[in-house]
Enzyme design. Structure first.
Site: not given
Ligand code: ZN
Length: 523
Positions: A105, A21, A338, A102, A24
């Protein structure tokens, strides 16, 4: 204009033809200009295509979502084909059926990095009604993205290094980074300008999964078995950390034997899970008095059944949890009494960790109001010095606890009749060291041992022929009941020995717990 140079063209070309993509592509070009990641993918793709000089490559999009200008650009590209040298030999023409997702990713930077997700995040915060000054956005990605990232890196590392010899895998912008650069401002805008920062007590987490490709990681378990040890709390051994470690160890040749390069395409993209919001714990401290001889400090359960209807911690926690809108708490105190022992005087220091408070901030007056509310809700306890403290300050409550002094007042019964003079000698006893064997009544939860404990001083107050009040200043951790009745000789010396008669304890009050934390707050 994208900050790309002529020699980046083969790199961009290669990434695009692998189906990367546009975001990326920017990442693998090591471009760290945040604003560029905010450009819508279609627009970015158009620019990248124009940069490499033709629009033939179909990447990360379908025919339908191509804009008119994209089509125009392709038209022009068709009319003026690019010089051959920018068309690397290995480029295969894309087939129509190839997935627009893609492969690096798996869609995280494509379809998930947008207003829809920002709205989902904002909705989660609003639904849970959190109050906050700032938030940090965290993102969890499927571990196999590391495998895919590595494969893509091996695919283009020659081209990346051609760009500059000093560039390495670490210079590639991480998916997480690119995601945040884009999403932080979108989330901020959606929340009306909230500060989305890199460090905050309020964390909003987005998690992506992609079950279909989980097996991408599996070959690593055979090549690097010692990286994948089963751990208690993890669903799978293929954690991101383990996968990263294995990828650092594996040789390129070995990796390429087991995994395709570039990473294979997949028809579906990641899905995002529910948004998780978590505010770090807030700590609150104070002192409590207990005026009741039938109230345990913590819920008293025997075989899952309640023995007493309430407890000190529940009476205190109720109004605090409600006001801070916390989802849970941990209560701790300087020692404990206690169920039949009262705690008087200035009270016993306590602290509480409030887990995931939805409203974490209060000023002094508001805290005072909460304190008042606790005190109005029951006459069995009373709280003072209530205040917000730091996690570190809480440690001071437990610090040197054994050296601290505690004061008690006990009502003692004697078998033999007594006169005032019979008990007056007790007033002169100072620094009496006892050897206390673990009391029978706590033996089920404490190890058997003989513990030396010091009674710093005593004073007696005659009541009648069989009763007197005994005031004691002791080292913290002294078992007072056992000192008085002797615990079948397990505490020595004891009151029976001192008075040469059977003695027992009828009532016990804690008069003061000498711990100078938390600091007193003027009423
Ligand atoms: Zn990508």
């Amino acid at each position: 204009m994208l900050p790309l140079k002529e020699k980046d063209k083969p790199l961009v070309q290669k990434l695009l033809s692998s189906g990367c993509c546009p975001r990326c592509v920017l990442r693998f070009c090591c471009i760290n200009v945040q604003s560029l990641y905010k450009i819508p993918p279609q627009e970015l793709l158009k620019e990248l295509k124009e940069f490499i000089g033709h629009g033939e490559i179909s990447v990360g999009e379908t025919i339908e979502n191509k804009s008119q200008s994209d089509a125009d650009a392709e038209q022009e590209a068709d009319e003026a084909p690019p010089p051959k040298r920018f068309k690397p030999e290995e480029t295969e023409p894309m087939r129509e059926e190839e997935s627009p997702v893609c492969p690096v990713c798996l869609g995280v930077l494509q379809e998930h990095c947008d207003q829809t997700l920002a709205s989902k995040v904002a909705e989660a915060i609003k639904t849970e009604n959190y109050e906050f000054d700032s938030l940090v956005l965290s993102v969890s990605l499927p571990a196999q993205l590391c495998v895919r990232e590595h494969s893509c890196w091996l695919h283009v590392k020659t081209e990346v290094r051609a760009k500059s010899l000093v560039l390495g895998k670490d210079d590639v912008i991480q998916v997480k980074e690119a995601f945040k650069w884009n999403m932080q401002s979108l989330v901020s805008k959606t929340l009306g300008g909230a500060a989305v920062v890199s460090k905050s007590a309020f964390e909003v987490g987005v998690e992506f999964v992609h079950p279909d490709t989980d097996k991408d990681c599996h070959f690593l378990a055979t090549t690097c078995s010692d990286c994948f040890k089963p751990t208690k709390n993890k669903e799978s051994v293929f954690t991101r950390m383990a996968v990263v470690k294995a990828l650092e160890k594996i040789s390129d040749t070995n990796f390429l034997k087991h995994y395709p390069c570039p990473p294979p395409r997949h028809s579906s993209s990641c899905v995002s899970r529910d948004v998780q919001c978590l505010h770090t714990s807030v700590f609150i401290a104070g002192r409590y008095n207990k005026f009741c001889r039938s109230l345990p400090q913590t819920p008293w359960l025997i075989n899952g059944e309640r023995r007493m209807e309430s407890s000190v911690e529940e009476l205190i926690a109720g109004p605090i949890l409600e006001t801070f809108r916390a989802t849970g708490f941990n209560f701790s105190s300087s020692g404990r009494e206690d169920v039949d022992v009262r705690t008087l005087g200035n009270g016993r220091p306590f602290a509480m960790e409030l887990i995931n408070p939805h409203k974490p901030k209060f000023n002094r007056d508001q805290i005072k109001k909460i304190q008042q509310e606790i005190n109005d809700s029951s006459d069995k306890i009373r709280v003072r010095d209530l205040q917000i403290v730091s996690r570190e300050a809480m440690g001071r409550m437990k610090e040197g606890e054994e050296e601290k002094t505690k004061s008690y007042r006990a009502l003692v019964w004697t078998e033999k009749p007594i006169e005032k003079e019979d008990i007056s000698f007790l007033n002169d006893i100072k620094e009496l060291t006892l050897d206390q064997k673990t009391p029978l009544r706590v033996l089920h939860r404490r190890a058997l041992a003989v513990r030396p404990r010091v009674i710093h001083s005593m004073s007696s107050e005659y009541r009648d022929t069989h009763h007197f009040y005994l005031e004691l200043k002791t080292q913290a951790g002294t078992y007072i009941k056992e000192f008085v009745h002797g615990d079948f000789g397990r505490t020595k010396p004891n009151m029976c020995q001192l008075l040469q008669t059977e003695t027992d304890i009828l009532e016990l009050d804690v008069e003061s717990v000498d711990v100078d934390w938390p600091p007193p707050i003027p009423e």
